[in-house]
Design a protein around this motif. Structure first.
Motif, mmCIF file in Angstrom:
data_model
loop_
_atom_site.group_PDB
_atom_site.id
_atom_site.type_symbol
_atom_site.label_atom_id
_atom_site.label_comp_id
_atom_site.label_asym_id
_atom_site.label_seq_id
_atom_site.Cartn_x
_atom_site.Cartn_y
_atom_site.Cartn_z
ATOM 1 N N THR A 175 0.831 -1.204 0.000
ATOM 2 C CA THR A 175 0.000 0.000 0.000
ATOM 3 C C THR A 175 0.864 1.251 0.000
ATOM 4 O OG1 THR A 175 -1.791 -1.143 1.155
ATOM 5 C CG2 THR A 175 -1.804 1.264 1.239
ATOM 6 N N LEU A 176 1.892 1.275 0.829
ATOM 7 C CA LEU A 176 2.792 2.440 0.863
ATOM 8 C C LEU A 176 3.527 2.590 -0.466
ATOM 9 C CD1 LEU A 176 4.227 2.105 4.486
ATOM 10 C CD2 LEU A 176 2.570 3.790 3.665
ATOM 11 N N ASP A 177 3.935 1.481 -1.056
ATOM 12 C CA ASP A 177 4.582 1.541 -2.375
ATOM 13 C C ASP A 177 3.612 2.083 -3.421
ATOM 14 O OD1 ASP A 177 6.879 0.513 -1.288
ATOM 15 O OD2 ASP A 177 6.574 -1.528 -2.042
ATOM 16 N N TYR A 178 2.369 1.618 -3.376
ATOM 17 C CA TYR A 178 1.357 2.059 -4.339
ATOM 18 C C TYR A 178 1.107 3.560 -4.206
ATOM 19 C CZ TYR A 178 -3.234 2.734 -6.452
ATOM 20 O OH TYR A 178 -4.294 3.209 -7.197
ATOM 21 N N LEU A 179 1.059 4.052 -2.962
ATOM 22 C CA LEU A 179 0.800 5.476 -2.718
ATOM 23 C C LEU A 179 2.054 6.328 -2.843
ATOM 24 C CD1 LEU A 179 -1.598 5.139 0.370
ATOM 25 C CD2 LEU A 179 -2.231 5.658 -1.996
ATOM 26 N N LYS A 180 3.192 5.651 -2.993
ATOM 27 C CA LYS A 180 4.485 6.339 -3.094
ATOM 28 C C LYS A 180 4.692 7.278 -1.900
ATOM 29 C CE LYS A 180 4.851 6.147 -8.157
ATOM 30 N NZ LYS A 180 3.760 5.162 -8.314
ATOM 31 N N THR A 181 4.500 6.721 -0.729
ATOM 32 C CA THR A 181 4.636 7.497 0.490
ATOM 33 C C THR A 181 5.197 6.620 1.602
ATOM 34 O OG1 THR A 181 3.461 8.999 1.996
ATOM 35 C CG2 THR A 181 2.302 6.997 1.339
ATOM 36 N N LYS A 182 5.367 7.199 2.784
ATOM 37 C CA LYS A 182 5.842 6.468 3.955
ATOM 38 C C LYS A 182 4.911 6.759 5.124
ATOM 39 C CE LYS A 182 10.741 6.494 2.651
ATOM 40 N NZ LYS A 182 12.125 6.885 3.049
ATOM 41 N N SER A 183 4.928 5.863 6.087
ATOM 42 C CA SER A 183 4.157 6.062 7.307
ATOM 43 C C SER A 183 4.918 5.450 8.462
ATOM 44 C CB SER A 183 2.765 5.423 7.190
ATOM 45 O OG SER A 183 2.099 5.486 8.432
ATOM 46 N N LEU A 184 4.983 6.199 9.574
ATOM 47 C CA LEU A 184 5.646 5.689 10.768
ATOM 48 C C LEU A 184 4.647 5.141 11.774
ATOM 49 C CD1 LEU A 184 8.287 8.544 11.267
ATOM 50 C CD2 LEU A 184 8.599 6.317 10.170
ATOM 51 N N ARG A 185 3.373 5.153 11.407
ATOM 52 C CA ARG A 185 2.348 4.683 12.329
ATOM 53 C C ARG A 185 2.429 3.174 12.513
ATOM 54 N NH1 ARG A 185 -1.628 8.525 13.558
ATOM 55 N NH2 ARG A 185 -2.086 7.006 15.182
ATOM 56 N N LYS A 186 2.069 2.737 13.707
ATOM 57 C CA LYS A 186 1.999 1.307 14.018
ATOM 58 C C LYS A 186 0.530 0.898 14.077
ATOM 59 C CE LYS A 186 6.314 1.228 16.677
ATOM 60 N NZ LYS A 186 6.663 2.645 16.552
ATOM 61 N N PHE A 187 0.277 -0.356 13.729
ATOM 62 C CA PHE A 187 -1.090 -0.837 13.659
ATOM 63 C C PHE A 187 -1.261 -2.112 14.478
ATOM 64 C CE2 PHE A 187 -0.061 0.714 9.246
ATOM 65 C CZ PHE A 187 -0.570 1.997 9.460
ATOM 66 N N CYS A 188 -2.467 -2.307 14.969
ATOM 67 C CA CYS A 188 -2.825 -3.583 15.580
ATOM 68 C C CYS A 188 -3.916 -4.226 14.731
ATOM 69 C CB CYS A 188 -3.301 -3.394 17.025
ATOM 70 S SG CYS A 188 -4.731 -2.314 17.195
ATOM 71 N N LEU A 189 -3.987 -5.534 14.766
ATOM 72 C CA LEU A 189 -4.946 -6.270 13.957
ATOM 73 C C LEU A 189 -5.580 -7.348 14.820
ATOM 74 C CD1 LEU A 189 -6.126 -6.795 11.090
ATOM 75 C CD2 LEU A 189 -4.202 -8.355 10.711
ATOM 76 N N MET A 190 -6.909 -7.325 14.872
ATOM 77 C CA MET A 190 -7.664 -8.328 15.635
ATOM 78 C C MET A 190 -8.665 -8.984 14.694
ATOM 79 S SD MET A 190 -8.318 -5.900 18.946
ATOM 80 C CE MET A 190 -8.606 -4.501 17.865
ATOM 81 N N THR A 191 -8.990 -10.233 14.970
ATOM 82 C CA THR A 191 -9.920 -10.921 14.073
ATOM 83 C C THR A 191 -10.806 -11.901 14.825
ATOM 84 O OG1 THR A 191 -10.116 -12.197 12.019
ATOM 85 C CG2 THR A 191 -8.306 -12.773 13.512
ATOM 86 N N GLN A 192 -12.014 -12.073 14.305
ATOM 87 C CA GLN A 192 -12.929 -13.106 14.782
ATOM 88 C C GLN A 192 -12.934 -14.311 13.839
ATOM 89 O OE1 GLN A 192 -16.360 -10.380 14.637
ATOM 90 N NE2 GLN A 192 -16.626 -10.725 16.830
#
Length: 288
Positions: free
Chosen positions: A56-73
């Motif tokens: 996604t970052l490559d597609y948008l040609k940008t960077k992000s320093l944000r961290k993410f969490c992922l939860m699932t059922q």
């Protein structure tokens, strides 16, 4: 501004196959979800979710320093679109962290570049080329159906399944039945007739027996007919079987059906009673 992104999983597919050498699936989203959120702390992301973030970052040609969490059922390897929901949620949360928002078509292309994808992140119910990510058809909003979900056991790897030798030939052999199922599904949506939708799902499920056999399927179909179910669907590349009921079917009757199936069908595990919903990507703003 922080965000949460929620994407539904699925109970298999309503129809899946190949017509004119174009493979596709028709989505069957349910009210169980994968949820991605922004966080200030390190959180483990599965490999495919990490890949979704990077692509996604490559597609948008940008960077992000944000961290993410992922939860699932959602369970993995069952045909519940667990990876597709994870990937879509992470794609969108990554874009939002960079001040952008992806369309469902953009997410479909990124997701399909990682693995064959379900279209649960698309609005409503859609027919999707799960290998290319091309959205082929929109059917509209989901019918109001409840689904008894069962698991045949084991796991199916999506990548390995779709690389299977001879798979295309098997799909071609099923083409007539799949066309019939798809036409019936279209009629069901056009006339808002859940009986047609259920019959289309059952036709596709039965045709798929020569591709991924489920020994309990025919017994489930016979039993469900005696409890006012409108049809049965499957995960065509997974282990899930769903029994479809109109939303106003008495819960006592659905429970009686569940008990009968578990009593008569060997090695079948009950998972959940869920609602079919319209797919999509649900974005929630969260106060910092």
């Amino acid at each position: 501004m922080n965000f949460n992104v929620k994407v539904p999983g699925s109970c298999g597919e309503l129809v899946q196959g190949m017509i004119d050498d174009i493979p596709f699936l028709v989505t069957c989203p349910i009210d169980m979800y994968a949820k991605a959120g922004m966080t200030g702390y390190f959180s483990y992301l599965p490999y495919k979710a990490k890949l979704a973030r990077r692509k996604t970052l490559d597609y948008l040609k940008t960077k992000s320093l944000r961290k993410f969490c992922l939860m699932t059922q959602l369970l993995t390897g069952k045909g519940m679109a667990s990876s597709s929901a994870d990937i879509a949620a992470v794609c969108q949360i990554t874009a939002l962290s960079a001040g952008r928002q992806l369309t469902e078509c953009e997410i479909a292309q990124i997701a399909a570049s990682i693995e064959p994808t379900d279209g649960v992140f698309c609005k409503g119910i859609v027919r999707l080329n799960h290998l290319s990510g091309d959205i082929l058809e929109h059917f509209g909003l989901a019918p109001k159906l409840k689904i008894l979900m069962f698991d045949c056991g084991g796991k199916v790897d999506t990548l390995s399944f779709n690389r299977r030798h001879g798979l295309k030939k098997l799909y071609q052999q099923n083409e007539k039945s799949v066309k019939e199922a798809l036409d019936m599904l279209r009629l069901g949506f056009k006339e808002k007739n859940t009986a047609y939708i259920g019959r289309a799902a059952a036709l596709s499920a039965y045709a798929n027996q020569k591709i991924l056999y489920k020994k309990q399927l025919e017994d489930v179909m016979i039993i469900s007919e005696n409890f006012q179910a409108v049809g049965v669907n499957v995960a065509h590349s997974g282990t899930v079987i769903g029994v479809l009921f109109n939303h106003d079917t008495p819960l006592e009757l659905i429970e009686d059906c569940r008990r009968k199936i578990l009593s008569d069908c060997f090695n079948l595990n009950y998972l959940n009673l869920v609602n079919m919903i319209s797919g999509g990507i649900f974005i929630e703003k969260v106060d910092d």
